[in-house]
Design an enzyme around this catalytic site. Structure first.
Site, PDB file in Angstrom:
ATOM      1  N   ARG A   1       0.842  -1.211   0.000  1.00  0.00           N
ATOM      2  CA  ARG A   1       0.000   0.000   0.000  1.00  0.00           C
ATOM      3  C   ARG A   1       0.874   1.257   0.000  1.00  0.00           C
ATOM      4  O   ARG A   1       0.537   2.264  -0.603  1.00  0.00           O
ATOM      5  CB  ARG A   1      -0.977   0.021   1.183  1.00  0.00           C
TER       6      ARG A   1
ATOM      7  N   TYR B   1     -15.920  16.908 -15.890  1.00  0.00           N
ATOM      8  CA  TYR B   1     -16.230  15.472 -15.995  1.00  0.00           C
ATOM      9  C   TYR B   1     -17.183  15.101 -14.868  1.00  0.00           C
ATOM     10  O   TYR B   1     -16.888  15.359 -13.693  1.00  0.00           O
ATOM     11  CB  TYR B   1     -14.943  14.633 -15.922  1.00  0.00           C
TER      12      TYR B   1
ATOM     13  N   ASP C   1      -6.972  18.293 -15.647  1.00  0.00           N
ATOM     14  CA  ASP C   1      -7.334  16.934 -16.056  1.00  0.00           C
ATOM     15  C   ASP C   1      -6.901  16.797 -17.520  1.00  0.00           C
ATOM     16  O   ASP C   1      -7.489  17.416 -18.411  1.00  0.00           O
ATOM     17  CB  ASP C   1      -8.852  16.754 -15.881  1.00  0.00           C
TER      18      ASP C   1
ATOM     19  N   LYS D   1      -8.397   5.341 -19.509  1.00  0.00           N
ATOM     20  CA  LYS D   1      -8.680   5.741 -20.881  1.00  0.00           C
ATOM     21  C   LYS D   1      -7.488   5.439 -21.794  1.00  0.00           C
ATOM     22  O   LYS D   1      -7.186   4.299 -22.030  1.00  0.00           O
ATOM     23  CB  LYS D   1      -9.101   7.210 -20.909  1.00  0.00           C
TER      24      LYS D   1
HETATM   25  C1  LIG Z   1     -13.024   8.851 -17.106  1.00  0.00           C
HETATM   26  C2  LIG Z   1     -12.616  10.189 -16.710  1.00  0.00           C
HETATM   27  C3  LIG Z   1     -12.316  10.482 -15.368  1.00  0.00           C
HETATM   28  C4  LIG Z   1     -12.505   9.482 -14.249  1.00  0.00           C
HETATM   29  O1  LIG Z   1     -11.692   8.377 -14.359  1.00  0.00           O
HETATM   30  P1  LIG Z   1     -12.087   6.905 -13.847  1.00  0.00           P
HETATM   31  O2  LIG Z   1     -10.877   6.112 -14.179  1.00  0.00           O
HETATM   32  O3  LIG Z   1     -13.332   6.503 -14.561  1.00  0.00           O
HETATM   33  O4  LIG Z   1     -12.330   6.991 -12.374  1.00  0.00           O
HETATM   34  C5  LIG Z   1     -11.892  11.764 -15.072  1.00  0.00           C
HETATM   35  N1  LIG Z   1     -11.753  12.707 -16.034  1.00  0.00           N
HETATM   36  C6  LIG Z   1     -12.024  12.456 -17.316  1.00  0.00           C
HETATM   37  C7  LIG Z   1     -11.846  13.534 -18.331  1.00  0.00           C
HETATM   38  C8  LIG Z   1     -12.465  11.198 -17.705  1.00  0.00           C
HETATM   39  O5  LIG Z   1     -12.759  10.966 -18.990  1.00  0.00           O
END
Ligand SMILES: *Cc1c(COP(=O)(O)O)cnc(C)c1O
Length: 369
Positions: free
Chosen positions: A43, A95, A166, A191
């Site tokens: 962890r 998001y 982000d 992603k």
């Molecule tokens: C999918 C996404 C997130 C969140 O990520 P997870 O892995 O689903 O928790 C945050 N910001 C953007 C732009 C995303 O497309």
């Protein structure tokens, strides 16, 4: 070294005497006390996670990175690391998962003002004496709105607030927010980093290892929302091809965006690569490519959009994005009633299938609309 080379060689730490070319997976959750590296408990740190973190930090041009078990866990860690009673400025089309984190988990803890990030005067006007964080997401999900990172960085600096970006949609292949003035970069590794729709993960990258970063590391270690060694292994593996996948996604997205922008059954296309996009100039000034997501509005309403999606054979009707396979979704249906997303908006994560096949599928689906 260039991005492509770094992506393949960085973070690959081999200590095994057999000298494998690829770092093995260290599944053990615990390590013998008094060992050479100081490894203690997974962890707190794990060799595969450390390698992944080093790789992400290098590619994103930061001093350090921290890996989390999801993108939402990564974003939430930033909110957790703030002092209680902080004021946050965030985009009104943030998001939705992180919007939920902010409004549902931190209600009564932090105060947040949602603004249109393309309106710099509105951002400036939202600054308060206790503004600790400005959050941007560019290009945004799913409206593909573009925020001028350099300009918002100036506002953040003046306000003595942290600027977090982000960068999930752009990836470090196309955009390095830390070089444009951001302090923290966030990723959903679920992603494009993973790229094959089979790993959930997230990451934060810092420009400097400062006190705030110490708090983020504490949230990671004590909060414990960390990815497994296995997930870290698969992520480093996937990231070796990130540059090439992104080039493909970007090219394919441009082809689809151009096709859709002249289609008689389409009202509007949102893709920053199109000259007609209101954020095109800014995007061209801060990105080296425009990413693999295209959103478009079908003529009519939600019913027409749903029908088009039903007619498609090659595009999977599912949530998420960034995989090698094309994924399509009517976004408002997932985001719920308080969303800014138009009901007829379809978000496409353009995959790496041949574009002739993708366009043929769109042709036949539009024809029966
Ligand atoms: C999918 C996404 C997130 C969140 O990520 P997870 O892995 O689903 O928790 C945050 N910001 C953007 C732009 C995303 O497309």
């Amino acid at each position: 070294m260039k991005f492509e080379t770094l992506a393949i060689h960085k973070g690959n730490q081999v200590t095994d005497k057999n000298q494998p070319v690829v770092q093995p997976i260290t599944l053990s959750t615990t390590f013998i006390h008094g060992n050479e590296t100081g490894a203690l408990y997974t962890r707190a740190a794990n060799p595969n996670r450390s390698s992944l973190e080093e790789l992400i930090a290098v590619l994103e041009r930061g001093e350090d990175a921290a890996a989390f078990s999801s993108g939402n866990a990564a974003g939430t860690a930033v909110f957790q690391a703030l002092e209680a009673g902080s004021h946050i400025i965030a985009p009104n089309d943030m998001y939705h998962g992180l919007h939920n984190s902010m409004t549902m988990l931190f209600k009564g803890v932090h105060e947040v003002t949602f603004v249109d990030m393309s309106d710099l005067d509105a951002v400036k006007a939202a600054v308060q004496p206790n503004t600790q964080l400005i959050w941007v997401e560019t290009p945004s999900n799913p409206l593909l709105k573009v925020t001028d990172i350099r300009k918002v960085a100036e506002i953040a600096k003046e306000a003595e607030a942290i600027l977090a970006c982000d960068n999930t949609f752009a990836t470090p292949v196309f955009q390095n927010p830390l070089l444009l003035g951001a302090d923290i970069v966030m990723h959903s590794s679920t992603k494009y980093f993973g790229g094959h729709s089979d790993i959930l993960g997230g990451a934060l990258v810092t420009k400097e290892k400062n006190d705030f970063w110490g708090r983020v590391r504490l949230v990671q270690k004590v909060g414990g929302a960390v990815p497994s060694a296995m997930d870290c292994y698969w992520l480093t593996r996937s990231m070796r091809t990130l540059a090439y996948r992104m080039k493909g996604h970007g090219e394919h997205a441009m082809i689809l965006a151009e096709y859709l922008s002249v289609h008689p059954k389409v009202d509007k296309v949102h893709y920053p690569g199109l000259k007609s996009h209101p954020g095109h100039e800014i995007a061209a000034g801060q990105m080296t490519g425009f990413g693999g997501v295209v959103s478009f509005e079908v003529k009519g309403g939600a019913a027409e959009a749903d029908l088009l999606i039903q007619n498609l054979k090659l595009f999977a009707n599912a949530t998420s994005l960034g995989g090698v396979e094309s994924i399509i979704e009517r976004r408002a249906a997932v985001e719920g009633p308080d969303t800014l997303t138009p009901p007829n908006l379809i978000r496409v994560s353009v995959g790496l299938e041949h574009t002739d096949d993708l366009l043929e599928d769109l042709d036949q689906a539009f024809a029966i609309l």
